[in-house]
Design a protein around this motif. Structure first.
Motif, PDB file in Angstrom:
ATOM      1  N   THR A   1      -9.367   2.638   7.702  1.00 54.01           N
ATOM      2  CA  THR A   1      -8.793   3.394   6.576  1.00 54.01           C
ATOM      3  C   THR A   1      -7.359   2.955   6.267  1.00 54.01           C
ATOM      4  O   THR A   1      -6.740   3.480   5.339  1.00 54.01           O
ATOM      5  CB  THR A   1      -8.794   4.901   6.887  1.00 54.01           C
ATOM      6  OG1 THR A   1      -8.047   5.140   8.089  1.00 54.01           O
ATOM      7  CG2 THR A   1     -10.217   5.418   7.067  1.00 54.01           C
ATOM      8  N   ASP A   2      -6.835   2.005   7.037  1.00 56.17           N
ATOM      9  CA  ASP A   2      -5.457   1.547   6.836  1.00 56.17           C
ATOM     10  C   ASP A   2      -5.411   0.386   5.844  1.00 56.17           C
ATOM     11  O   ASP A   2      -6.281  -0.496   5.862  1.00 56.17           O
ATOM     12  CB  ASP A   2      -4.837   1.118   8.167  1.00 56.17           C
ATOM     13  CG  ASP A   2      -4.691   2.275   9.139  1.00 56.17           C
ATOM     14  OD1 ASP A   2      -4.380   3.386   8.673  1.00 56.17           O
ATOM     15  OD2 ASP A   2      -4.908   2.067  10.347  1.00 56.17           O
ATOM     16  N   VAL A   3      -4.388   0.391   5.000  1.00 56.48           N
ATOM     17  CA  VAL A   3      -4.218  -0.635   3.972  1.00 56.48           C
ATOM     18  C   VAL A   3      -2.781  -1.131   4.000  1.00 56.48           C
ATOM     19  O   VAL A   3      -1.842  -0.340   4.155  1.00 56.48           O
ATOM     20  CB  VAL A   3      -4.529  -0.085   2.554  1.00 56.48           C
ATOM     21  CG1 VAL A   3      -4.408  -1.187   1.513  1.00 56.48           C
ATOM     22  CG2 VAL A   3      -5.903   0.547   2.516  1.00 56.48           C
ATOM     23  N   THR A   4      -2.598  -2.442   3.847  1.00 57.35           N
ATOM     24  CA  THR A   4      -1.253  -2.995   3.721  1.00 57.35           C
ATOM     25  C   THR A   4      -1.210  -3.967   2.550  1.00 57.35           C
ATOM     26  O   THR A   4      -2.160  -4.747   2.350  1.00 57.35           O
ATOM     27  CB  THR A   4      -0.814  -3.709   5.022  1.00 57.35           C
ATOM     28  OG1 THR A   4       0.562  -4.080   4.912  1.00 57.35           O
ATOM     29  CG2 THR A   4      -1.644  -4.946   5.301  1.00 57.35           C
ATOM     30  N   PRO A   5      -0.164  -3.915   1.715  1.00 60.87           N
ATOM     31  CA  PRO A   5      -0.060  -4.841   0.583  1.00 60.87           C
ATOM     32  C   PRO A   5       0.361  -6.225   1.060  1.00 60.87           C
ATOM     33  O   PRO A   5       1.019  -6.375   2.096  1.00 60.87           O
ATOM     34  CB  PRO A   5       1.022  -4.209  -0.294  1.00 60.87           C
ATOM     35  CG  PRO A   5       1.874  -3.443   0.671  1.00 60.87           C
ATOM     36  CD  PRO A   5       0.953  -2.944   1.739  1.00 60.87           C
ATOM     37  N   LEU A   6      -0.018  -7.236   0.299  1.00 62.07           N
ATOM     38  CA  LEU A   6       0.287  -8.625   0.632  1.00 62.07           C
ATOM     39  C   LEU A   6       0.999  -9.309  -0.522  1.00 62.07           C
ATOM     40  O   LEU A   6       0.826  -8.927  -1.680  1.00 62.07           O
ATOM     41  CB  LEU A   6      -1.003  -9.399   0.933  1.00 62.07           C
ATOM     42  CG  LEU A   6      -1.921  -8.867   2.028  1.00 62.07           C
ATOM     43  CD1 LEU A   6      -3.246  -9.625   2.006  1.00 62.07           C
ATOM     44  CD2 LEU A   6      -1.266  -8.984   3.395  1.00 62.07           C
ATOM     45  N   THR A   7       1.759 -10.336  -0.207  1.00 66.67           N
ATOM     46  CA  THR A   7       2.220 -11.247  -1.243  1.00 66.67           C
ATOM     47  C   THR A   7       1.112 -12.265  -1.493  1.00 66.67           C
ATOM     48  O   THR A   7       0.149 -12.367  -0.723  1.00 66.67           O
ATOM     49  CB  THR A   7       3.502 -11.983  -0.822  1.00 66.67           C
ATOM     50  OG1 THR A   7       3.194 -12.844   0.283  1.00 66.67           O
ATOM     51  CG2 THR A   7       4.595 -11.004  -0.426  1.00 66.67           C
ATOM     52  N   LYS A   8       1.246 -13.044  -2.564  1.00 69.44           N
ATOM     53  CA  LYS A   8       0.236 -14.050  -2.878  1.00 69.44           C
ATOM     54  C   LYS A   8       0.131 -15.080  -1.749  1.00 69.44           C
ATOM     55  O   LYS A   8      -0.967 -15.502  -1.367  1.00 69.44           O
ATOM     56  CB  LYS A   8       0.593 -14.741  -4.198  1.00 69.44           C
ATOM     57  CG  LYS A   8      -0.436 -15.772  -4.654  1.00 69.44           C
ATOM     58  CD  LYS A   8      -1.771 -15.125  -4.967  1.00 69.44           C
ATOM     59  CE  LYS A   8      -2.748 -16.134  -5.543  1.00 69.44           C
ATOM     60  NZ  LYS A   8      -4.088 -15.547  -5.740  1.00 69.44           N
ATOM     61  N   LYS A   9       1.268 -15.486  -1.189  1.00 72.43           N
ATOM     62  CA  LYS A   9       1.254 -16.469  -0.114  1.00 72.43           C
ATOM     63  C   LYS A   9       0.584 -15.924   1.137  1.00 72.43           C
ATOM     64  O   LYS A   9      -0.196 -16.614   1.806  1.00 72.43           O
ATOM     65  CB  LYS A   9       2.677 -16.939   0.199  1.00 72.43           C
ATOM     66  CG  LYS A   9       3.286 -17.799  -0.901  1.00 72.43           C
ATOM     67  CD  LYS A   9       4.690 -18.252  -0.541  1.00 72.43           C
ATOM     68  CE  LYS A   9       5.268 -19.131  -1.640  1.00 72.43           C
ATOM     69  NZ  LYS A   9       6.649 -19.583  -1.321  1.00 72.43           N
ATOM     70  N   GLU A  10       0.877 -14.655   1.466  1.00 73.78           N
ATOM     71  CA  GLU A  10       0.243 -14.037   2.628  1.00 73.78           C
ATOM     72  C   GLU A  10      -1.266 -13.946   2.447  1.00 73.78           C
ATOM     73  O   GLU A  10      -2.038 -14.229   3.376  1.00 73.78           O
ATOM     74  CB  GLU A  10       0.842 -12.654   2.865  1.00 73.78           C
ATOM     75  CG  GLU A  10       2.284 -12.680   3.334  1.00 73.78           C
ATOM     76  CD  GLU A  10       2.978 -11.338   3.220  1.00 73.78           C
ATOM     77  OE1 GLU A  10       4.121 -11.226   3.690  1.00 73.78           O
ATOM     78  OE2 GLU A  10       2.380 -10.404   2.637  1.00 73.78           O
TER      79      GLU A  10
END
Length: 235
Positions: free
Chosen positions: A150-159
């Motif tokens: 249920t956990d979410v983390t945002p990313l950059t395009k490079k990540e």
């Protein structure tokens, strides 16, 4: 609920847009940090951005280019500038549409809905979203999100590109040269240490999801995704 971010330094116009758009059941964020609005962008992860041209520190063209380094979400410029060159510049710097001030709010809403349909709805090309999955881990490349349970983390395009490569190559090693090529196309202008920095950031993203030791360094070769989450081997 779709999310709209407003980057407008006139508080009356920003407040008016915020109130009007919110009535149509959108989540709305009005940015007041003009030194680095990308902090708000990373936190909010908007589906669409309304962007003024005349902003403190850097103009809207600059911030649109920064958004385009990480996201393909629609960007609609709203500006008092009416010159043709301003509209050309807005589109050339990554904008999707242009609204001149003064504007009618219904026109703004119509353009927002149109851009959301084109990007995510019935008119979107290849509407089915790509999802990469590996032992409970889910990568959403278009959303720039990584999920575990249920956990979410945002990313950059490079990540997101690095994680996509690691998941796609698993259980094989993703070579350093392959990662550099995927990230930057032209390796001539890339410092070797830059990849190390981005790998460190990717590891932190996994740690935010409670996953440690997710990226294994293979000396002389590259990196490999380790599918042992919290000591439990993935199936």
């Amino acid at each position: 609920m779709e999310k709209i971010m407003i980057l407008e330094d006139d508080p009356k116009i920003a407040g008016y847009l915020h109130t009007f758009i919110e009535k149509y059941s959108y989540a709305v964020l009005t940015v007041d940090n003009f030194e680095n609005p990308m902090d708000s962008f990373h936190w909010f992860q908007p589906d669409l951005v309304l962007l003024d041209i005349n902003l403190p520190s850097f103009d809207g063209f600059y911030w649109c280019r920064q958004i385009r380094l990480e996201s393909v979400c629609p960007v609609i410029f709203i500006s008092a500038r009416t010159g043709e060159m301003d509209q050309v510049m807005a589109l050339e710097n990554g904008g999707d549409d242009f609204i001149t001030k003064p504007f009618h709010p219904d026109v703004v809403m119509a353009k927002i809905r149109s851009q959301l349909r084109r990007a995510y709805g019935e008119y979107a090309l290849g509407h089915q979203e790509r999802i990469l999955q590996k032992d409970g881990l889910k990568l959403f490349p278009e959303r720039l999100e990584l999920r575990f349970g249920t956990d979410v983390t945002p990313l950059t395009k490079k990540e997101a590109n690095i994680i996509e490569s690691l998941m796609g190559r698993h259980p094989r090693v993703a070579g350093r040269e392959d990662l550099l090529e995927k990230l930057w196309d032209d390796q001539t202008y890339v410092d070797e240490n830059t990849l190390n920095v981005n790998i460190t950031r990717v590891r932190k993203k996994f740690q935010e999801l409670g996953i440690t030791g997710a990226v294994e360094t293979v000396r002389g070769a590259g990196y490999r995704l380790c599918v042992t989450w919290n000591g439990v081997e993935g199936s």
